[in-house]
Write an enzyme that holds these catalytic residues in place. Structure first.
Site, short mmCIF file in Angstrom:
data_model
loop_
_atom_site.label_atom_id
_atom_site.label_comp_id
_atom_site.label_asym_id
_atom_site.label_seq_id
_atom_site.Cartn_x
_atom_site.Cartn_y
_atom_site.Cartn_z
N GLY A 127 4.18 7.69 3.60
CA GLY A 127 4.91 6.55 3.23
C GLY A 127 4.35 5.32 2.61
CG ASN A 128 5.46 3.96 -0.23
OD1 ASN A 128 4.48 4.32 -0.77
ND2 ASN A 128 6.70 4.16 -0.67
CB VAL A 129 2.55 -0.80 3.61
CG1 VAL A 129 2.56 -2.06 4.71
CG2 VAL A 129 1.79 0.28 4.58
CG ASP A 158 -11.48 7.90 11.40
OD1 ASP A 158 -12.69 8.22 10.98
OD2 ASP A 158 -10.53 8.07 10.75
N GLY A 214 0.84 -1.18 0.10
CA GLY A 214 0.14 0.07 0.05
C GLY A 214 0.70 1.36 -0.08
CE LYS A 215 3.35 5.44 -4.08
NZ LYS A 215 3.26 5.86 -5.46
CE LYS A 233 1.61 3.68 7.84
NZ LYS A 233 0.31 3.83 8.37
#
Length: 344
Positions: free
Chosen positions: A89-91, A200, A84-85, A106
């Site tokens: 940052g990114n995972v 949330d 994921g993005k 992450k």
């Protein structure tokens, strides 16, 4: 077993680092179906990490798995495909070289975090999750950082976001929705017992484990509030409760409203107060302008109506959500044996 505190210094300011044992947000975006393999039989969220069959998780002299206490660098991991993005940052899918333990890594960019001024929020997320170990809450095993990045070693949720599955199927049936409601109620009772409000809950912040079990993620809006009363506005528009829109003090009962909205969205395909404009959505929320399509079962209507009350004190308590006749009749919740022992 008492857990050893992570001794890494916090990369921002002089504050000491929070414990390395916590749960942090992970937004996993998938384009292809998951094919479970021996390497993807990972640990359950509330138990000690376990390696794939035939492989052993390395432990230190105290018997605690290294993934929880060891000082890591990026060289300790084999980095796989991106999962994921995000804005910061990114995972990535990753495997710890020594133990072959599968995780989601992450990678957050310090420059972006500093630019947006969310250092405190990141630290707060880690602190809040330091002692949350529950089968339906995504776990953070550890973290480390270098000059440019912060790395979070997260539990890997192979089936990704609940939101993606809802997009594919448009709606969920009674069994799946009731199962999710029971899982959420149990996990949130655990959080509230520790004075943690999520604030949330929505499909994008809920992940799915290997067997489809729910994992609450993304505690970016959550707060550890000893008084359980706050006044700041946060959360997602369609899921905001009346007291937050009206700027009134709120407590853990905001989460009751959120799961009522979620239950409706899972069964109908859209949130109950969704409108063409923000102002109209606000108006409908404050008036609790709730309308059910004929497709929503009466039992589910009863549950949702008891959660979506303007007065927070009138909302159905979480224990009664789990015990609600519609949930009891339709839920197919299954926990791993080790998880059953820990929540008994």
């Amino acid at each position: 077993m008492a857990q050893k505190e992570n001794s890494y210094p916090w990369p921002y300011g002089r504050q000491t680092a929070p414990s390395g044992l916590s749960t942090l947000p992970q937004r996993v975006l998938r384009k292809e179906p998951v094919t479970p393999s021996a390497l993807v039989l990972m640990s359950r969220s509330n138990v000690q990490p376990t390696a794939a069959p035939g492989q052993k998780v390395m432990e230190n002299s105290s018997g605690t798995p290294d993934i929880l206490t060891r000082h890591f660098t990026i060289d300790d991991f084999e980095i796989g495909r991106p999962l994921g993005k995000g804005k910061f940052g990114n995972v990535y899918l990753a495997r710890e070289k020594k133990s072959h333990f599968i995780v989601a890594l992450k990678v957050l960019f310090k420059s972006q975090i500093e630019k947006e001024g969310v250092e405190h929020q990141l630290r707060r997320e880690i602190e809040i999750q330091a002692h949350l170990h529950h089968p339906n809450i995504l776990r953070l095993y550890n973290y480390f950082y270098d000059r440019r990045r912060i790395y979070l070693i997260l539990e890997y949720a192979p089936r990704g976001e609940l939101y993606k599955e809802l997009q594919k199927s448009c709606t969920f049936d009674e069994q799946r929705t009731a199962t999710i409601m029971e899982e959420l109620a149990d996990a949130l009772m655990y959080c509230h017992g520790k004075k943690v409000i999520h604030r949330d809950i929505k499909p994008e912040n809920l992940l799915l484990g290997l067997k489809g079990e729910l994992k609450i993620a993304d505690f970016g809006w959550s707060v550890h509030a000893p008084s359980l009363r706050r006044k700041t506005m946060c959360g997602t528009l369609d899921y905001l409760p009346p007291e937050m829109i009206e700027g009134r003090m709120h407590n853990e009962k905001v989460d009751l409203w959120c799961i009522g909205v979620l239950c409706y969205e899972l069964l109908v395909g859209n949130p109950p107060f969704e409108s063409a404009s923000h102002n109209e959505t606000y108006r409908r929320i404050v008036k609790v302008d709730l309308k059910f399509p004929a497709s929503v079962p009466m039992g589910a209507q009863d549950l949702i109506s008891k959660l979506l009350r303007h007065n927070p004190s009138e909302r159905l308590p979480l224990a009664q959500v789990s015990a609600h006749p519609w949930v009891r009749a339709n839920s197919r919740r299954v926990l791993p044996p080790s998880a059953l022992q820990s929540v008994a």
